[in-house]
Design a protein around this motif. Structure first.
Motif, PDB file in Angstrom:
ATOM      1  N   ASP A  50       0.839  -1.211   0.000  1.00 16.15           N
ATOM      2  CA  ASP A  50       0.000   0.000   0.000  1.00 16.15           C
ATOM      3  C   ASP A  50       0.873   1.260   0.000  1.00 16.15           C
ATOM      4  O   ASP A  50       0.814   2.091   0.903  1.00 16.15           O
ATOM      5  N   ILE A  51       1.681   1.412  -1.042  1.00 15.45           N
ATOM      6  CA  ILE A  51       2.588   2.550  -1.160  1.00 15.45           C
ATOM      7  C   ILE A  51       1.803   3.790  -1.565  1.00 15.45           C
ATOM      8  O   ILE A  51       1.022   3.770  -2.514  1.00 15.45           O
ATOM      9  N   ARG A  52       2.029   4.881  -0.849  1.00 17.16           N
ATOM     10  CA  ARG A  52       1.330   6.139  -1.118  1.00 17.16           C
ATOM     11  C   ARG A  52       2.289   7.181  -1.708  1.00 17.16           C
ATOM     12  O   ARG A  52       3.507   7.073  -1.562  1.00 17.16           O
ATOM     13  N   PRO A  53       1.737   8.224  -2.362  1.00 18.43           N
ATOM     14  CA  PRO A  53       2.601   9.296  -2.878  1.00 18.43           C
ATOM     15  C   PRO A  53       3.449   9.900  -1.758  1.00 18.43           C
ATOM     16  O   PRO A  53       2.948  10.175  -0.665  1.00 18.43           O
ATOM     17  N   GLY A  54       4.725  10.092  -2.032  1.00 19.43           N
ATOM     18  CA  GLY A  54       5.633  10.669  -1.054  1.00 19.43           C
ATOM     19  C   GLY A  54       6.272   9.676  -0.116  1.00 19.43           C
ATOM     20  O   GLY A  54       7.198  10.027   0.619  1.00 19.43           O
ATOM     21  N   HIS A  55       5.827   8.429  -0.117  1.00 18.06           N
ATOM     22  CA  HIS A  55       6.441   7.409   0.728  1.00 18.06           C
ATOM     23  C   HIS A  55       7.882   7.147   0.297  1.00 18.06           C
ATOM     24  O   HIS A  55       8.206   7.175  -0.888  1.00 18.06           O
ATOM     25  N   THR A  56       8.728   6.894   1.286  1.00 21.03           N
ATOM     26  CA  THR A  56      10.085   6.416   1.013  1.00 21.03           C
ATOM     27  C   THR A  56      10.061   4.894   1.070  1.00 21.03           C
ATOM     28  O   THR A  56       9.642   4.306   2.069  1.00 21.03           O
ATOM     29  N   VAL A  57      10.499   4.268  -0.013  1.00 15.75           N
ATOM     30  CA  VAL A  57      10.431   2.817  -0.173  1.00 15.75           C
ATOM     31  C   VAL A  57      11.854   2.271  -0.303  1.00 15.75           C
ATOM     32  O   VAL A  57      12.664   2.817  -1.053  1.00 15.75           O
ATOM     33  N   LEU A  58      12.138   1.191   0.408  1.00 15.92           N
ATOM     34  CA  LEU A  58      13.468   0.601   0.430  1.00 15.92           C
ATOM     35  C   LEU A  58      13.420  -0.880   0.118  1.00 15.92           C
ATOM     36  O   LEU A  58      12.566  -1.609   0.628  1.00 15.92           O
ATOM     37  N   ASP A  59      14.367  -1.331  -0.735  1.00 15.48           N
ATOM     38  CA  ASP A  59      14.677  -2.749  -0.858  1.00 15.48           C
ATOM     39  C   ASP A  59      16.137  -2.909  -0.451  1.00 15.48           C
ATOM     40  O   ASP A  59      17.041  -2.538  -1.202  1.00 15.48           O
ATOM     41  N   PRO A  60      16.405  -3.473   0.750  1.00 17.25           N
ATOM     42  CA  PRO A  60      17.781  -3.563   1.235  1.00 17.25           C
ATOM     43  C   PRO A  60      18.609  -4.654   0.568  1.00 17.25           C
ATOM     44  O   PRO A  60      19.823  -4.694   0.751  1.00 17.25           O
ATOM     45  N   CYS A  61      17.955  -5.561  -0.179  1.00 19.16           N
ATOM     46  CA  CYS A  61      18.647  -6.641  -0.911  1.00 19.16           C
ATOM     47  C   CYS A  61      18.069  -6.654  -2.314  1.00 19.16           C
ATOM     48  O   CYS A  61      17.373  -7.585  -2.706  1.00 19.16           O
ATOM     49  N   CYS A  62      18.342  -5.609  -3.093  1.00 22.10           N
ATOM     50  CA  CYS A  62      17.525  -5.317  -4.269  1.00 22.10           C
ATOM     51  C   CYS A  62      17.766  -6.237  -5.459  1.00 22.10           C
ATOM     52  O   CYS A  62      16.949  -6.281  -6.378  1.00 22.10           O
ATOM     53  N   GLY A  63      18.871  -6.991  -5.492  1.00 28.05           N
ATOM     54  CA  GLY A  63      19.102  -7.858  -6.638  1.00 28.05           C
ATOM     55  C   GLY A  63      19.033  -7.079  -7.938  1.00 28.05           C
ATOM     56  O   GLY A  63      19.638  -6.014  -8.079  1.00 28.05           O
TER      57      GLY A  63
ATOM     58  N   GLY B 275       7.842   1.386  -8.431  1.00 31.18           N
ATOM     59  CA  GLY B 275       7.855   2.641  -9.159  1.00 31.18           C
ATOM     60  C   GLY B 275       6.745   2.732 -10.186  1.00 31.18           C
ATOM     61  O   GLY B 275       6.182   3.807 -10.414  1.00 31.18           O
ATOM     62  N   GLY B 276       6.400   1.608 -10.801  1.00 31.08           N
ATOM     63  CA  GLY B 276       5.305   1.600 -11.760  1.00 31.08           C
ATOM     64  C   GLY B 276       3.954   1.841 -11.111  1.00 31.08           C
ATOM     65  O   GLY B 276       3.076   2.483 -11.691  1.00 31.08           O
TER      66      GLY B 276
ATOM     67  N   ALA C  88       6.559   7.964  -5.326  1.00 30.67           N
ATOM     68  CA  ALA C  88       7.294   7.481  -4.156  1.00 30.67           C
ATOM     69  C   ALA C  88       8.784   7.725  -4.354  1.00 30.67           C
ATOM     70  O   ALA C  88       9.271   7.887  -5.477  1.00 30.67           O
ATOM     71  N   VAL C  89       9.522   7.741  -3.228  1.00 32.70           N
ATOM     72  CA  VAL C  89      10.973   7.876  -3.242  1.00 32.70           C
ATOM     73  C   VAL C  89      11.562   6.486  -3.034  1.00 32.70           C
ATOM     74  O   VAL C  89      11.294   5.847  -2.016  1.00 32.70           O
ATOM     75  N   LEU C  90      12.359   6.007  -3.981  1.00 34.63           N
ATOM     76  CA  LEU C  90      12.773   4.610  -4.002  1.00 34.63           C
ATOM     77  C   LEU C  90      14.278   4.454  -3.808  1.00 34.63           C
ATOM     78  O   LEU C  90      15.071   5.106  -4.501  1.00 34.63           O
TER      79      LEU C  90
ATOM     80  N   LEU D 195      13.207   5.627 -13.664  1.00 34.77           N
ATOM     81  CA  LEU D 195      12.192   5.597 -12.604  1.00 34.77           C
ATOM     82  C   LEU D 195      12.587   6.441 -11.390  1.00 34.77           C
ATOM     83  O   LEU D 195      11.839   6.502 -10.420  1.00 34.77           O
ATOM     84  N   GLY D 196      13.764   7.044 -11.438  1.00 29.70           N
ATOM     85  CA  GLY D 196      14.190   7.864 -10.313  1.00 29.70           C
ATOM     86  C   GLY D 196      14.606   7.070  -9.097  1.00 29.70           C
ATOM     87  O   GLY D 196      14.586   7.588  -7.965  1.00 29.70           O
ATOM     88  N   VAL D 197      15.009   5.816  -9.289  1.00 28.43           N
ATOM     89  CA  VAL D 197      15.410   4.960  -8.176  1.00 28.43           C
ATOM     90  C   VAL D 197      16.880   5.219  -7.840  1.00 28.43           C
ATOM     91  O   VAL D 197      17.731   5.291  -8.734  1.00 28.43           O
TER      92      VAL D 197
END
Length: 364
Positions: free
Chosen positions: A206-219, A228-229, A234-236, A256-258
Motif C-alpha cells: 500500500d505505497i502512497r505518494p511521497g512514501h520512502t520505499v526501500l529494498d535492502p537486498c535489491c538484486g 515505481g510503476g 514514491a521515493v525509491l 524511474l528515479g530509483v
C-alpha cells in the motif's frame, strides 16, 4: 460486440491478490476462482493487463476433462473445432491484442501451451498437438509444436489448454507475449524475483505518494521497478552488496528515479525511522548466498529493517519459511498478513509486518 469472457492466470497463492487488482482496476466482474486462475467478464473494450497476472486470455471454450488415458487426448480436438475463431480474434483486437498482418485469419501461425492437474498417461505435448493442429488447419496457417523446444516465429497466436480433472479449457492469449515478461527487465541475476510476485508485494505494501520505499537486498531491482510503476511519486532506494546486482538494478530501473547503491543490508546508509515501506526478498538460502553481516546472522537483517522503518511503517517480505518470523517479533515487528505462494515449485511465504507507532531509540 459481446462482452469478452477472460481468464487471468497467476502463481499459486496469488489468486486473492489478483482478484482484488481486477476489481480495483474495474477490469471486469469475477465469475470463477480456480487453481492459478481468475475468470471474469470484461466490462468494456480496452487493454487488460493486471500487473499481478502471469498472463490474460480470452476464454475460447470448455469441455469435460476427457480422462487420464492416452486415447482420451483425441477428444480434446473438439475444443478447437467448437471455438468461434472469428469472434475470438475480433475480441483480441478490441482488448489491445495484435491484429496480425498475414494469413487469411490475420495471424501467421499457432502455438499451444498445455498443463494439467493429476497423473496422466500422456504428456502436455500430446495435448498441445491434438488441439494446435486443428486450430492451425481451421485458421489456414502453420502450427509450431513445442516438442521442438524452439521459440515460435513472430506473429504466432498463443493458445493455452488446461485440464483440472473436471473440465478442459481452451484460451487465446490477448497480448503477443506473456504479461510476466516485462520490458524493463533487461538484466537478471541469480534469485531474481518473478515480476508479478513483485507487483503483488508492492500492492500489499500500500505505497502512497511521497512514501520512502526501500529494498535492502535489491538484486536486479524487480521490486523497485514494480513499486515505481505502481507509485510513481514514491521515493525509491535499493541496496545490494553484490556489484553485479547493483549494475543490473540500475539498468532495470533507469528512468524511474530509483537510487541504487552498494551497501550491506545489515548496515544501511539511511537514518533511523526514515523509511515508510520496505519490500524485500532476503537472500536466505535458495539461489543466493547471504553476504556481509547477513552471512553471520539473519538477526542483523531484522535489526536493521526495524531501525530504518518509520513508526507505523510497513515491511512486505518473502520468506522461505515461517521459522524466520520469531526474529522479526523479537525486534518489535508485528505480523499483519501471511500468504503462502509457490515460487518455482517451492512453498514460500509473503509476509506483511508493521512497526509500532512509538519510535525506537536512536542508534549511537
Amino acid at each position: 460486440m459481446t462482452a469478452a469472457s477472460l481468464v487471468a492466470r497467476c502463481a499459486h497463492g496469488l489468486e486473492p491478490t489478483l482478484s482484488a487488482e481486477i476489481l480495483q482496476l474495474g477490469l471486469g466482474a469475477i465469475t470463477h476462482l480456480g487453481h492459478r486462475e481468475i475468470h471474469f467478464r470484461a466490462l468494456r473494450p480496452g487493454p487488460v493487463a493486471p500487473r499481478t497476472a502471469d498472463d490474460v486470455f480470452l476464454l475460447a471454450g470448455h469441455r469435460p476433462d476427457p480422462g487420464t488415458a492416452r486415447r482420451d487426448v483425441a477428444a480434446l480436438s473438439r475444443l478447437a473445432m467448437e471455438a468461434d475463431l472469428d469472434t475470438l480474434l475480433e475480441l483480441r483486437r478490441a482488448h489491445g491484442g495484435p491484429g496480425g498482418v498475414s494469413g487469411v485469419s490475420g495471424v501467421s501461425g499457432v502455438e499451444v501451451s498445455a498443463s494439467f492437474l493429476g497423473g496422466r498417461n500422456f504428456n502436455r505435448y500430446d495435448v498441445e498437438d491434438a488441439v494446435g493442429s486443428v486450430l492451425a488447419r481451421r485458421l489456414g496457417v502453420g502450427y509450431h509444436s513445442r516438442r521442438t523446444a524452439g521459440a515460435p516465429p513472430p506473429g504466432h497466436t498463443g493458445w493455452r489448454v488446461t485440464l483440472d480433472g473436471l473440465r478442459a479449457t481452451l484460451m487465446l492469449r490477448i497480448a503477443e507475449r506473456p504479461l510476466h515478461r516485462r520490458d524493463y527487465k533487461r538484466h537478471t541475476v541469480p534469485g531474481t524475483l518473478h515480476p508479478p510476485l513483485a507487483a503483488a508485494m508492492a500492492r500489499i505494501a500500500d505505497i502512497r505518494p511521497g512514501h520512502t520505499v526501500l529494498d535492502p537486498c535489491c538484486g536486479a531491482g524487480t521490486l523497485l521497478a514494480e513499486a515505481g510503476g505502481q507509485a510513481p511519486r514514491a521515493v525509491l532506494y535499493g541496496f545490494d552488496l553484490a556489484l553485479s546486482a547493483v549494475r543490473a538494478a540500475r539498468e532495470n530501473t533507469a528512468g524511474l528515479g530509483v537510487v541504487v547503491g552498494r551497501a550491506d543490508a545489515g548496515r544501511l546508509p539511511l537514518p533511523d525511522g526514515s523509511v515508510d515501506r520496505v519490500l524485500s526478498n532476503p537472500p536466505w538460502g535458495g539461489q543466493v548466498t547471504a553476504l556481509g553481516l547477513l552471512a553471520a546472522s539473519p538477526s542483523h537483517w531484522w535489526a536493521e529493517l526495524r531501525r530504518v522503518l518509520a513508526p507505523d511503517g510497513t515491511a512486505v517480505v518473502l520468506l522461505p519459511g515461517l521459522d524466520e518470523l520469531p526474529l522479526g517479533l523479537r525486534h518489535g515487528l508485528v505480523p499483519a498478513h501471511v500468504q503462502g505462494v509457490r515460487v518455482s515449485g517451492a512453498q514460500t511465504f509473503l509476509v506483511r509486518l508493521t512497526a509500532p507507532t512509538r519510535p525506537r531509540r536512536t542508534r549511537k
